[in-house]
Every structure is written in C-alpha cells, then in structure tokens.
Design a protein around this motif. Structure first.
Motif, PDB file in Angstrom:
ATOM      1  N   ARG A   1       0.728  -1.277   0.145  1.00  0.00           N
ATOM      2  CA  ARG A   1      -0.018   0.017   0.059  1.00  0.00           C
ATOM      3  C   ARG A   1       1.001   1.330   0.033  1.00  0.00           C
ATOM      4  NH1 ARG A   1      -0.970   4.209   2.361  1.00  0.00           N
ATOM      5  NH2 ARG A   1       0.631   3.381   3.889  1.00  0.00           N
ATOM      6  N   ARG A   2       0.448   2.220  -0.641  1.00  0.00           N
ATOM      7  CA  ARG A   2       1.106   3.547  -0.644  1.00  0.00           C
ATOM      8  C   ARG A   2      -0.138   4.611  -0.931  1.00  0.00           C
ATOM      9  NH1 ARG A   2       5.443   3.246  -4.785  1.00  0.00           N
ATOM     10  NH2 ARG A   2       5.242   0.998  -4.948  1.00  0.00           N
ATOM     11  N   SER A   3       0.376   5.746  -0.697  1.00  0.00           N
ATOM     12  CA  SER A   3      -0.632   6.977  -0.726  1.00  0.00           C
ATOM     13  C   SER A   3      -1.056   6.988  -2.306  1.00  0.00           C
ATOM     14  CB  SER A   3      -0.446   8.267  -0.154  1.00  0.00           C
ATOM     15  OG  SER A   3      -0.565   7.811   1.421  1.00  0.00           O
TER      16      SER A   3
ATOM     17  N   ARG B   1      -2.496   9.595  -5.268  1.00  0.00           N
ATOM     18  CA  ARG B   1      -2.955  11.086  -5.343  1.00  0.00           C
ATOM     19  C   ARG B   1      -3.465  11.514  -6.838  1.00  0.00           C
ATOM     20  NH1 ARG B   1       1.311  10.837  -1.752  1.00  0.00           N
ATOM     21  NH2 ARG B   1       0.777  11.624   0.210  1.00  0.00           N
TER      22      ARG B   1
ATOM     23  N   GLN C   1      -5.760  21.437  -1.632  1.00  0.00           N
ATOM     24  CA  GLN C   1      -5.082  20.066  -2.535  1.00  0.00           C
ATOM     25  C   GLN C   1      -6.075  19.717  -3.522  1.00  0.00           C
ATOM     26  OE1 GLN C   1      -2.730  17.459   0.281  1.00  0.00           O
ATOM     27  NE2 GLN C   1      -4.545  18.062   2.037  1.00  0.00           N
TER      28      GLN C   1
ATOM     29  N   CYS D   1      -6.009   8.079  -0.121  1.00  0.00           N
ATOM     30  CA  CYS D   1      -5.239   8.938   0.477  1.00  0.00           C
ATOM     31  C   CYS D   1      -5.848   9.771   1.692  1.00  0.00           C
ATOM     32  CB  CYS D   1      -4.646   9.979  -0.373  1.00  0.00           C
ATOM     33  SG  CYS D   1      -3.391  11.041   0.195  1.00  0.00           S
ATOM     34  N   TYR D   2      -5.257   9.672   2.910  1.00  0.00           N
ATOM     35  CA  TYR D   2      -5.860  10.342   3.967  1.00  0.00           C
ATOM     36  C   TYR D   2      -6.008  11.944   3.613  1.00  0.00           C
ATOM     37  CZ  TYR D   2      -6.591   6.351   6.934  1.00  0.00           C
ATOM     38  OH  TYR D   2      -7.193   5.316   7.680  1.00  0.00           O
TER      39      TYR D   2
ATOM     40  N   GLY E   1      -5.656  14.882   6.134  1.00  0.00           N
ATOM     41  CA  GLY E   1      -5.554  15.036   7.637  1.00  0.00           C
ATOM     42  C   GLY E   1      -6.258  16.517   7.876  1.00  0.00           C
ATOM     43  N   ASP E   2      -5.864  17.266   6.664  1.00  0.00           N
ATOM     44  CA  ASP E   2      -6.432  18.837   6.734  1.00  0.00           C
ATOM     45  C   ASP E   2      -7.866  18.746   6.958  1.00  0.00           C
ATOM     46  OD1 ASP E   2      -3.956  20.261   6.141  1.00  0.00           O
ATOM     47  OD2 ASP E   2      -3.988  18.633   4.670  1.00  0.00           O
TER      48      ASP E   2
ATOM     49  N   VAL F   1       7.748   4.733   0.492  1.00  0.00           N
ATOM     50  CA  VAL F   1       8.368   5.894   1.437  1.00  0.00           C
ATOM     51  C   VAL F   1       8.784   5.150   2.579  1.00  0.00           C
ATOM     52  CG1 VAL F   1       7.434   7.941   2.789  1.00  0.00           C
ATOM     53  CG2 VAL F   1       6.435   7.618   0.840  1.00  0.00           C
TER      54      VAL F   1
ATOM     55  N   ARG G   1      10.520   4.151   6.337  1.00  0.00           N
ATOM     56  CA  ARG G   1       9.874   4.243   7.507  1.00  0.00           C
ATOM     57  C   ARG G   1      11.089   4.094   8.390  1.00  0.00           C
ATOM     58  NH1 ARG G   1       5.631   5.262   5.055  1.00  0.00           N
ATOM     59  NH2 ARG G   1       3.519   4.334   5.491  1.00  0.00           N
TER      60      ARG G   1
END
Ligand SMILES: Cc1cc2nc3c(=O)[nH]c(=O)nc-3n(C[C@H](O)[C@H](O)[C@H](O)COP(=O)(O)O)c2cc1C
Length: 259
Positions: free
Chosen positions: A11-13, A15, A67, A140-141, A143-144, A182, A184
């Motif tokens: 999994r990856r975000s 966009r 965004q 994709c989360y 957060g904003d 990404v 960690r």
C-alpha cells in the motif's frame, strides 16, 4: 508473506486517479469491511459520509489546505467521530429521566468520549483503506479535514457531538506506481519494550537516516532552514495549515465540552 501482509506491504498513498467510478460492488465491499472493524463496546461511535456532490469535493479541495486532487477522487469518504447518534438514542430511550430517578448524575459527552469515538472512526477508516487496497483501489488520507471546523460543520450539517476524524480519497491509480515505497524509521526507534525511551541527538540523527540525509548536516533550503529537520519544522510544524488546524480543533473542543 501471506496475501493480507502483501496488501499491507504494497500500500502507498495514491493521489492521481483513473477517473472511472468505483462500482456499487466495490463501494459495498469497502463499506462492509469498514463496518466490521473493531468498535468500542460495539457502539459504532462513527458515521461515514459518502461525499458525492462535485461542488462539495471542490470546496474540500480548497478548505483542506488547497489540495486540488481531492476534487478528482472518484470516491470520497468522510469519517466522523460520532456521539450524537448515541445521545439521540439515550434521549429517545428516556435514559436521563431514569438516571435522575435512580440518583445517577447525568452528563453530556466529554473529552474521553470524543477520544473513544475518534479511535472508532480512525480504525474504521484504516479498515476501509486496506479493504480498498485489496481490490486494487488506492487511497489517500486528508488530515487537513480537521481545519476550518466551522466551514465543514456547515457544509455537512454536522451536529454538536460529531467531529471529522479523517477524509479519505479512493480511486484506482492513474498508472501503476513506480516510485519506491516511502521509507519508515527503523523499528528500534518506534517499538519500545515495557517503558518509553527517549533518544539522544545522535540517535535521533540516526533515526532519520532512511530519509537519505544526516538530519543536522548544514544545507540551505528555500524556506531559509539550515538543515533537513529545520526545513520540516518550518514547512510542517509552524506552517499556516498547522496554526489553522490547532485553532480549528481548539474551537471544536470548546464546543464539545461546554457545559
Ligand atoms: C493522518 C494522516 C493525514 C494525512 N494527510 C494527508 C494530506 O492532507 N495530503 C496528502 O497528500 N497526504 C496525506 N497523508 C498521506 C501521508 O502523506 C502518507 O501516508 C505518508 O507520506 C507515507 O506515505 P505512504 O502512505 O505512501 O506510505 C496523510 C496520512 C495520514 C495518516
């Protein structure tokens, strides 16, 4: 690696989306999996809003720290921490009258109830993310979503005891992702045994190695930072969106906890 771990590992975000809408079956599978997530006391202290109106998506693309990709998500879910439904149920069932007869003090939802509902909502959101991933649907989360609380409250008719926990964009990747995952931090910095452990500056520097650069190595950044961590501090922690996030959450907390 078994297929479940494989899905989590890969999994990856995402966009940039293929504009094809998710099928009814895919939407149902994601929502069904989400609602099978663990939930405190089986109370399901969350609500999921399917954001389908394009005008709302476009508004969110602005109010969530500008965004634009949010407006292009084929499927968009807002996960709310929700104590309102249970307060309405308690009222409908005559709970406060009965408590008064029994001499039990009545109370409105407080900080702990909010935190519990946030846990429920976020566990549900992540279950949806993994379910989607298993179907080849990226996510994709955002957060904003906790910024501009007053605007989001009006946009979604949010009652008092609800709060946006996460906004999640879903859609098939426009093209198969080729960039590396990404990185960690190493496990030793994240997983502690029995007690919390704080780290020395040298250890913290080592922690940041997966980012490809010594943390404190002098370098010039466009935001006038002098090393990579200063650049992060200025770009994230002190940025306008962070200031707005803290203002927004502060106002929401005042509203939630006012007696
Ligand atoms: C709570 C939370 C909020 C996030 N908010 C945003 C966001 O507003 N915009 C965005 O593009 N990515 C957002 N992300 C995605 C992260 O940037 C991403 O998970 C991180 O860079 C690691 O990359 P990966 O998910 O591909 O492993 C968010 C992720 C989390 C968990």
């Amino acid at each position: 690696m078994n297929p479940t771990l494989q899905v989590i590992e890969n999994r990856r975000s995402i966009r940039v989306y293929d504009p094809t809408p998710l099928s009814e079956e895919e939407q149902t599978a994601i929502l069904h999996a989400a609602m099978r997530a663990p939930t405190a006391g089986a109370m399901m202290l969350y609500t999921i809003i399917e954001v389908t109106e394009q005008s709302t998506k476009e508004r969110l693309a602005v109010t969530c720290d500008h965004q634009p990709f949010i407006a292009t998500a084929p499927y968009l879910l807002l996960f709310l921490a929700d104590y309102q439904r249970w307060m309405d149920l308690y009222a409908a069932a005559g709970c406060e009258q009965r408590a008064a007869e029994l001499g039990i003090p009545v109370r409105p939802p407080a900080e702990g109830d909010l935190v519990l509902a946030l846990m429920d909502a976020l566990i549900t959101a992540q279950t949806a993310v993994i379910a989607a991933e298993s179907l080849g649907i990226g996510s994709c989360y955002i957060g904003d979503i906790v910024e501009n609380w007053e605007t989001h409250q009006a946009l979604f008719d949010l009652p008092r005891y609800t709060f946006p926990a996460a906004l999640v964009c879903f859609g098939r990747p426009a093209k198969p992702p080729t960039n590396p995952l990404v990185p960690r931090f190493e496990r030793k910095f994240i997983v502690h045994k029995d007690r919390y452990q704080r780290f020395s500056p040298a250890e913290l520097d080592e922690m940041c190695l997966p980012w490809g650069q010594r943390s404190f190595e002098p370098r010039n950044y466009p935001n006038r930072a002098k090393n990579t961590i200063q650049a992060n501090y200025i770009r994230k922690f002190t940025a306008d969106f962070s200031v707005e996030m803290n203002r927004s959450v502060g106002e929401m907390l005042k509203n939630w906890t006012i007696k």
